[in-house]
Design an enzyme around this catalytic site. Structure first.
Site, PDB file in Angstrom:
ATOM      1  N   CYS A   1      -9.955 -10.915 -65.890  1.00 43.07           N
ATOM      2  CA  CYS A   1     -10.302  -9.781 -66.756  1.00 43.07           C
ATOM      3  C   CYS A   1      -9.274  -9.527 -67.853  1.00 43.07           C
ATOM      4  O   CYS A   1      -9.623  -9.043 -68.930  1.00 43.07           O
ATOM      5  CB  CYS A   1     -10.521  -8.520 -65.934  1.00 43.07           C
ATOM      6  SG  CYS A   1      -9.092  -7.997 -64.975  1.00 43.07           S
TER       7      CYS A   1
ATOM      8  N   HIS B   1      -8.142  -3.251 -63.296  1.00 43.53           N
ATOM      9  CA  HIS B   1      -9.110  -3.959 -64.125  1.00 43.53           C
ATOM     10  C   HIS B   1      -8.880  -3.651 -65.598  1.00 43.53           C
ATOM     11  O   HIS B   1      -8.500  -2.530 -65.957  1.00 43.53           O
ATOM     12  CB  HIS B   1     -10.524  -3.537 -63.709  1.00 43.53           C
ATOM     13  CG  HIS B   1     -11.624  -4.228 -64.447  1.00 43.53           C
ATOM     14  ND1 HIS B   1     -11.734  -5.606 -64.519  1.00 43.53           N
ATOM     15  CD2 HIS B   1     -12.672  -3.730 -65.162  1.00 43.53           C
ATOM     16  CE1 HIS B   1     -12.794  -5.911 -65.238  1.00 43.53           C
ATOM     17  NE2 HIS B   1     -13.372  -4.807 -65.646  1.00 43.53           N
TER      18      HIS B   1
END
Length: 338
Positions: free
Chosen positions: A92, A169
């Site tokens: 990510c 994230h």
């Protein structure tokens, strides 16, 4: 159990640090931009960083589908927007960065051959296939994994149950076609957060949306980090310096010339600061990538030979216990684990 880093098909954790992300950009072959950390979204905090091309937001991931917008459905925008579905663990960080690079049309950014070829190759792919292609892009993965931690010990056998770690994230926010777009590789597509009024600073439009996401966490806890992709600051400052020094002194009065000279000296100082910062980033990244194990083993061996190893161990253990007692809050690692 730990291994010696990311394998051929694996992606390592990436630290949320502007020096790391700036080196990733250089490693991908892109030029003309860098990454800066933002401590606030108040205008004065990024006034000197304009233009801002995108925001990278790191947050403590929870199993929900939160977004302060709606799924982007405008086909004309979707056809032009680069969006890749995240299909592999730990990717990510790079995906958030590449999402901004691929969708930035500012003249300062030069994508370079690697990213330009990848963008052209995947132009007709859907989001899932783009994600698969990205996860298998050897050069991009190699640059990403160059930041793999040097871990060479492997522990076998039963051990105490490992405490569950927080997952973090990265997502991106960009201005695109007059809209504020959220790009999260874990979602099924881009999200439209609304229009950017003509003449408005798009970061100001993004502020309430990011603040709303921050408010999802308990007051006083730090579970997020914000960085901005901006034009290469040395390049921007050098342009301003060239514009000032290009003026003909004969056309300026003495007072104006003195004022210009002060501006010139100030710009030179700022350029020097940027050069020093990049040298610091370079040194920090070398340390991140270096394998210190041989040095550690030699030091331990020397201490053992001198009969001081147990003594130093007990001192370090006592110090560590004291630090744990004083620590009131758990601070996130600032790494991606999604």
């Amino acid at each position: 159990m730990t291994t010696s880093g990311a394998g051929h098909d694996e992606w390592c954790l990436i630290e949320s640090d502007p020096g790391v992300f700036t080196e990733l950009i250089r490693g991908f072959g892109a030029t003309g931009v860098q990454v800066e950390e933002l401590y606030s979204l108040e205008p004065e905090c990024f006034e000197n960083l304009k233009p801002v091309h995108g925001l990278i937001f790191l947050f403590k991931w929870v199993a929900d589908d939160f977004s302060d917008g709606s799924r982007l459905t405008d086909k004309a925008i979707l056809d032009e927007l680069f969006y890749a579905k995240q299909v592999i663990h730990n990717a990510c960080a790079t995906q958030a960065l590449i999402s901004i690079l691929m969708n930035c049309h500012h003249g300062d950014l030069k994508l370079g051959q690697t990213l330009a070829d990848f963008k052209e190759f995947t132009r007709s792919f859907d989001a899932h296939l783009k994600g698969l292609s990205l996860s298998n892009a050897d050069q991009i993965r190699a640059v990403h994994n160059s930041f793999a931690r040097q871990q060479v010990f492997e522990f076998e056998g039963k051990s105490k149950k490992k405490e569950k770690e927080d997952a973090f994230h990265f997502i991106s926010y960009i201005p695109f076609a007059g809209r504020l777009i959220e790009l999260d590789g874990l979602k099924e597509g881009p999200y439209d957060l609304g229009p950017i009024a003509e003449g408005d600073d798009w970061v100001a439009t993004a502020r309430p949306h990011i603040e709303k996401r921050m408010q999802k966490y308990a007051t006083g806890e730090i579970h997020f980090n914000l960085m901005a992709l901006v034009s290469d600051q040395k390049m921007v400052l050098s342009r301003r310096l060239a514009e000032l020094t290009a003026a003909k002194p004969a056309e300026q009065g003495s007072a104006i010339s003195e004022e210009v000279q002060l501006q010139v000296e100030h710009l030179k100082m700022l350029i020097g600061d940027e050069e020093a910062k990049m040298e610091r980033y370079k040194a920090e990244n070398i340390r991140r990538k270096h394998n210190y194990l041989p040095l550690i083993v030699d030091i331990l061996s020397m201490l053992a030979e001198q009969g001081k190893l147990v003594e130093q161990y007990e001192k370090a253990k006592s110090k560590s216990i004291q630090q744990l007692k004083l620590k009131k809050k758990k601070k996130p690692s600032g790494e991606s684990s999604s």
